[in-house]
Design a protein around this motif. Structure first.
Motif, PDB file in Angstrom:
ATOM      1  N   HIS A   2       6.052  -1.130  11.771  1.00 51.04           N
ATOM      2  CA  HIS A   2       6.443   0.136  12.357  1.00 51.04           C
ATOM      3  C   HIS A   2       5.200   0.824  12.893  1.00 51.04           C
ATOM      4  O   HIS A   2       4.193   0.924  12.213  1.00 51.04           O
ATOM      5  N   LYS A   3       5.279   1.300  14.098  1.00 50.41           N
ATOM      6  CA  LYS A   3       4.135   1.998  14.673  1.00 50.41           C
ATOM      7  C   LYS A   3       4.120   3.473  14.292  1.00 50.41           C
ATOM      8  O   LYS A   3       3.082   4.056  14.126  1.00 50.41           O
ATOM      9  N   CYS A  46       5.013  -4.052   0.853  1.00 53.20           N
ATOM     10  CA  CYS A  46       3.834  -3.557   1.561  1.00 53.20           C
ATOM     11  C   CYS A  46       3.308  -4.609   2.531  1.00 53.20           C
ATOM     12  O   CYS A  46       3.679  -5.767   2.475  1.00 53.20           O
ATOM     13  N   HIS A  47       2.418  -4.156   3.405  1.00 53.45           N
ATOM     14  CA  HIS A  47       1.696  -5.051   4.298  1.00 53.45           C
ATOM     15  C   HIS A  47       0.250  -4.591   4.366  1.00 53.45           C
ATOM     16  O   HIS A  47      -0.081  -3.497   3.928  1.00 53.45           O
ATOM     17  N   ASP A  48      -0.631  -5.428   4.912  1.00 49.74           N
ATOM     18  CA  ASP A  48      -2.043  -5.046   5.007  1.00 49.74           C
ATOM     19  C   ASP A  48      -2.305  -4.363   6.343  1.00 49.74           C
ATOM     20  O   ASP A  48      -1.390  -4.081   7.116  1.00 49.74           O
ATOM     21  N   CYS A  63       2.821   0.876   3.205  1.00 48.94           N
ATOM     22  CA  CYS A  63       4.257   0.807   2.949  1.00 48.94           C
ATOM     23  C   CYS A  63       4.981   0.253   4.178  1.00 48.94           C
ATOM     24  O   CYS A  63       4.708   0.678   5.307  1.00 48.94           O
ATOM     25  N   ASN A  64       5.910  -0.695   3.970  1.00 52.64           N
ATOM     26  CA  ASN A  64       6.703  -1.240   5.075  1.00 52.64           C
ATOM     27  C   ASN A  64       7.655  -0.192   5.642  1.00 52.64           C
ATOM     28  O   ASN A  64       8.066  -0.283   6.788  1.00 52.64           O
ATOM     29  N   CYS A  65       7.995   0.804   4.860  1.00 52.15           N
ATOM     30  CA  CYS A  65       8.969   1.814   5.258  1.00 52.15           C
ATOM     31  C   CYS A  65       8.357   2.878   6.177  1.00 52.15           C
ATOM     32  O   CYS A  65       8.832   3.090   7.282  1.00 52.15           O
ATOM     33  N   CYS A  66       7.286   3.513   5.727  1.00 48.65           N
ATOM     34  CA  CYS A  66       6.713   4.639   6.478  1.00 48.65           C
ATOM     35  C   CYS A  66       5.359   4.324   7.092  1.00 48.65           C
ATOM     36  O   CYS A  66       4.792   5.142   7.801  1.00 48.65           O
ATOM     37  N   ASN A  67       4.812   3.127   6.804  1.00 51.68           N
ATOM     38  CA  ASN A  67       3.538   2.664   7.358  1.00 51.68           C
ATOM     39  C   ASN A  67       2.349   3.509   6.903  1.00 51.68           C
ATOM     40  O   ASN A  67       1.336   3.566   7.581  1.00 51.68           O
TER      41      ASN A  67
END
Length: 98
Positions: A2-3, A46-48, A63-67
């Motif tokens: 997500h950007k 999560c992501h890096d 967080c993958n949800c809110c970045n």
């Protein structure tokens, strides 16, 4: 992923976890906290920085949800509570050192 940053989209609910029953810390058991979403999630949620999947060695987690960056360590160390002194006690301590 997500950007846009800072808005909870509800994706975090898939990765939401409960407190460990054995009494260990959430952070010691591998959980991370997203402050924007307000939940503890697994590292798989999560992501890096480069938006790759997370491994056990990954340091900066998002967080993958809110970045937004998640917290993987506690803000306070256990047992490090400071005892609040009265102004008179602080004055007496300063007076003794001088």
């Amino acid at each position: 992923m997500h950007k846009d940053k800072g808005i909870c989209k509800g994706i975090c609910k898939e990765y939401k976890v409960r407190k460990p029953r054995d009494g260990t810390s959430r952070y010691l058991s591998g959980q991370v906290r997203c402050q924007i979403c307000g939940v503890f999630i697994t590292r798989q949620g999560c992501h890096d920085r480069e938006e790759n999947l997370v491994t056990d060695d990954t340091v900066d987690l998002y967080c993958n949800c809110c970045n937004c960056m998640v917290r993987s360590k506690p803000r306070n160390k256990p047992g490090m509570k400071t005892i609040k002194k009265t102004p008179q006690e602080e004055y007496n301590n300063l007076k003794k050192t001088n």
